[in-house]
Write a protein that holds these residues in place. Structure first.
Motif: not given
Length: 461
Positions: A171-173, A175-176, A320, A323
């Motif tokens: 769920r944070r791909r 952001l990363w 974000m 996501d």
């Protein structure tokens, strides 16, 4: 008949979890001690690439005098810039070979190779004797080193995106992924800051004698640090699962062309708008403000640095958003935003008023961040696990070589030929608008796809 591509077995975990490795907790989340290393390992190579990009650009006139002496400053500068541009011709080759290496030997191996080549070449430029010392061998070696840098840079972005996103929580791909995108903006800012600091502290003779070498030598320890961090990490859970299942692709170049053509074309289109937009922000803005608007060079550089700072700060926000609302909508928002605001933004830049120009840059930077960060995620999610680095490298680097890299040159030519001061924005508008229409028709939503799957998401019907 050829056999259909093998389907990977499901990861040996409960649904929604990643396979457990030394880097992951039993719940499949990244161990806190490893997360910083992953971010540094993925971002530092892209930082170095753009740091060198900025340094060479800022020092092009000095390098031209030292390696291409002609008695004419303009001729020497043009020769220096030609060497700068030749690196782009080797990016697709690097993307093909290093990308295929990443699918065969692992993401970590490809990234380690790329940063070693990049570090050696950057240091090599810093210690290279000039024309006055070794004659024609000096420019010949400079060309060779720049070609090798372009080769390594061609494999860096796709490998870094795959390494980072394959480690990221599902769920944070987005952001990363922003780490890699922001690394480019920070690299340009750092390269410009170091060069400007040296210019302010040293005399012209000192800069010509030895000062120009310092920024290239500074990059050496950073490359060593990047290699150290990359070698200390395991390969990604996705590649480890490929190894466990004995499904590592041994002919990625051939099979990427067979099974990943839609993904390659979609990455090409995404890169066309994001690459061109970033080159406008990173390079052309300074030329436009100083040459066309007749703004003082220091003020133009200040604005360019602030624009890149805004872009870098916006990258995590863009991740974000992606996501939250999905890759497709975020990428489309970025592309259409660039298409609709490029001309008004250049109109604000053309006023020559500092705060109005900054507003124009901020608007352009915000939409560029939305598109650029989503590109990093899509380069991973649009491809099956076994062909991921090869396929994304092809689409990304061909677009950079054909559209992104020549962008500032084309924009400068438009500015010289057209009477309308905002005319350079028209090229960016055309590329962004065409990309938007293609992506609107064909780009699928990839948020939530399994990165372990050997089936790529289908394009929209």
């Amino acid at each position: 008949m050829t056999n259909p591509p093998p389907v990977l077995p499901s990861p040996p975990t409960t649904p929604g979890e990643a396979p457990t490795t030394d880097a992951l907790t039993t719940s499949g989340t990244l161990a806190p001690r490893v997360s910083r290393r992953v971010a540094v390992a993925a971002g530092i190579g892209h930082f170095l690439e753009w740091f060198d990009f900025a340094v060479y650009g800022f020092l092009a006139a000095t390098i031209g005098q030292l390696f291409f002496p002609s008695g004419n400053a303009t001729t020497s500068l043009l020769a220096s810039l030609a060497v700068f541009g030749v690196a782009f011709l080797f990016r697709p080759l690097g993307g093909l070979l290093i990308g295929a290496f990443g699918d065969r030997a692992g993401r970590r191996a490809a990234l380690s190779f790329a940063i070693v080549v990049m570090g050696i070449c950057t240091i090599g430029i810093g210690v290279l004797p000039t024309y006055a010392t070794i004659g024609v061998a000096a420019p010949a070696l400079l060309v060779l080193l720049r070609c090798a840098q372009g080769f390594s840079a061609g494999g860096e972005y796709a490998g870094a995106a795959a390494f980072l996103v394959e480690y990221a929580p599902a769920r944070r791909r987005g952001l990363w992924s922003s780490v890699v995108s922001a690394g480019a903006g920070i690299g340009v800012m750092a390269g410009g800051a170091v060069t400007l600091l040296l210019t302010a502290l040293l005399s012209d003779d000192q800069m010509t004698s030895w000062g120009w070498r310092v920024p290239f030598l500074v990059a050496g320890p950073l490359a060593v640090l990047g290699l150290y961090v990359r070698l200390r990490l395991e390969d990604t859970p996705v590649f480890q699962e490929l190894q466990r299942a004995h499904e590592v692709e041994h002919a990625p170049l051939r099979n990427a062309g067979k099974h990943s053509r839609s993904g390659i074309l979609l990455v090409f289109v995404c890169t066309a708008v994001t690459g061109l937009g970033f080159y406008y922000l990173a390079t052309f803005v300074v030329t436009f403000l100083s040459v066309e608007v007749h703004m003082a060079k220091t003020s133009a550089l200040e604005l360019a640095v602030l624009g890149l700072l805004i872009y870098s700060l916006m990258c995590p926000v863009a991740g974000m958003i992606g996501d939250r609302i999905g890759r497709r909508r975020t990428m489309l928002l970025g592309a259409v935003g660039i298409a609709l605001t490029a001309v008004p933004c250049f109109a604000l830049l053309s006023t020559g008023t500092w705060y109005l120009a900054l507003i124009g840059l901020a608007i352009l930077a915000a939409f560029e961040a939305l598109a650029n960060v989503m590109l990093g995620v899509l380069m991973v999610e649009l491809f099956p696990a076994r062909l991921r680095v090869t396929g994304s490298s092809i689409g990304f680097n061909v677009a950079q070589a054909l559209i992104g890299g020549p962008g500032p040159f084309i924009a400068t030519a438009i500015a010289a030929a057209a009477a309308l001061i905002v005319a350079p924005a028209f090229y960016l508008v055309a590329v962004a608008a065409l990309s938007f229409l293609i992506l609107l028709r064909y780009l699928p939503e990839t948020r939530g796809v399994s990165l372990f799957s050997d089936e790529a998401p289908s394009v929209r019907d």
